[in-house]
Scaffold this motif. Sequence first.
Motif, mmCIF file in Angstrom:
data_model
loop_
_atom_site.group_PDB
_atom_site.id
_atom_site.type_symbol
_atom_site.label_atom_id
_atom_site.label_comp_id
_atom_site.label_asym_id
_atom_site.label_seq_id
_atom_site.Cartn_x
_atom_site.Cartn_y
_atom_site.Cartn_z
ATOM 1 N N ALA B 30 57.552 30.956 40.778
ATOM 2 C CA ALA B 30 56.210 30.744 41.248
ATOM 3 C C ALA B 30 55.383 30.079 40.079
ATOM 4 O O ALA B 30 54.479 29.292 40.348
ATOM 5 N N PHE B 31 55.677 30.249 39.031
ATOM 6 C CA PHE B 31 54.949 29.453 37.772
ATOM 7 C C PHE B 31 55.238 28.086 37.770
ATOM 8 O O PHE B 31 54.140 27.415 37.883
ATOM 9 N N LEU B 69 51.129 34.337 42.847
ATOM 10 C CA LEU B 69 51.764 33.950 43.860
ATOM 11 C C LEU B 69 50.587 33.780 45.267
ATOM 12 O O LEU B 69 50.632 33.104 45.961
ATOM 13 N N LEU B 72 48.236 31.113 44.879
ATOM 14 C CA LEU B 72 49.112 29.802 45.400
ATOM 15 C C LEU B 72 49.237 29.373 46.670
ATOM 16 O O LEU B 72 48.898 28.471 47.166
ATOM 17 N N GLU B 73 49.758 30.557 47.193
ATOM 18 C CA GLU B 73 49.750 30.323 48.949
ATOM 19 C C GLU B 73 48.257 30.088 49.287
ATOM 20 O O GLU B 73 48.210 29.187 50.210
#
Lengths: 197, 114
Positions: B30-31, B69, B72-73
């Motif tokens: 994710a990073f 996360l 980000l989504e």
Amino acid sequence: MTPDPAGPPGPSLRTEALEELLVERGLVDRAVLDGFVRTYEQDVGPLNGATVVARAWTDPGYRAWLLYDGTAAIASLGFTGPQGEHMVVLEQTADVHHVVVCTLCSCYPWPVLGLPPSWYKDPAYRARVVREPRTVLAEMGLDVPRERRIEVWDSSAEVRYLTLPRRPAGTAGLPAEELAALVTRDAIVGVAEVAAR
Amino acid sequence: MSITTDTTGPGAPPRANGELVFAAPWEGRAFGMAVALAESGRITWDEFRERLIARISVDPARAYYACWLAVLEEVLVGAGRIGDGEVGTRATRLAGRAAGHDHAPPHPSAERAG
């Protein structure tokens, strides 16, 4: 990990799903992604050692103290702890290049550099850097010119060595925080030089 | 590299002596996705960072990378890169795979160590 069929997918599956979607759409290249993860896990920082180096580059009094009594000078910045009881700092110069190894195991100055990278623990590095340091360093991407002598220092449970890398040209006037960002773990161990951005 | 993660403050990822600490492989993935997307200009790092800080401040007890996360989504949906709900749908499908195929891609550090 077995997902709970009744519950919503956990973060691991969501991450995998997101990665699949991004790769399918060409938004992320998996090889590039692997590279970033690796870089940030293994090569960024360690901040404590970088802070020590940047301070020495910008404060001549601190530099002298660090080279005279590394343990005390490092402790003065708050970096103390197990595996850091006796640290000796070696200054990289135009004439001499220092590189650190632990031939017996993986003695390493934890308080300043964190846990050792995998290559430091590798039997091949531990044995070969003593026998043929110039070759090993070249293989690791550092070409040390013939006229520069190489000294290999064997860290032990009693004494842990680290190096004070040479400050790169073109960094005059940079504040210590920006200098610290240039310093890598590998440079402090002595298998790389610090480069200006 | 133009992307610099915060080292202090509410938006800073967990670190131990400067090294980023990933508690599970998915956190590293994710990073890396966020960094890769920012590097290629597909998301704006500053926007991502500001939203992350905001998300953490409203739910400080939530795990750092769970917030990461989610943001980000959210940013990708907002930018029209992925559809709303698409990640959940795909994740559910992945969860239904036959036993033995329910693992994430190998962790790069595991590959290197091997």
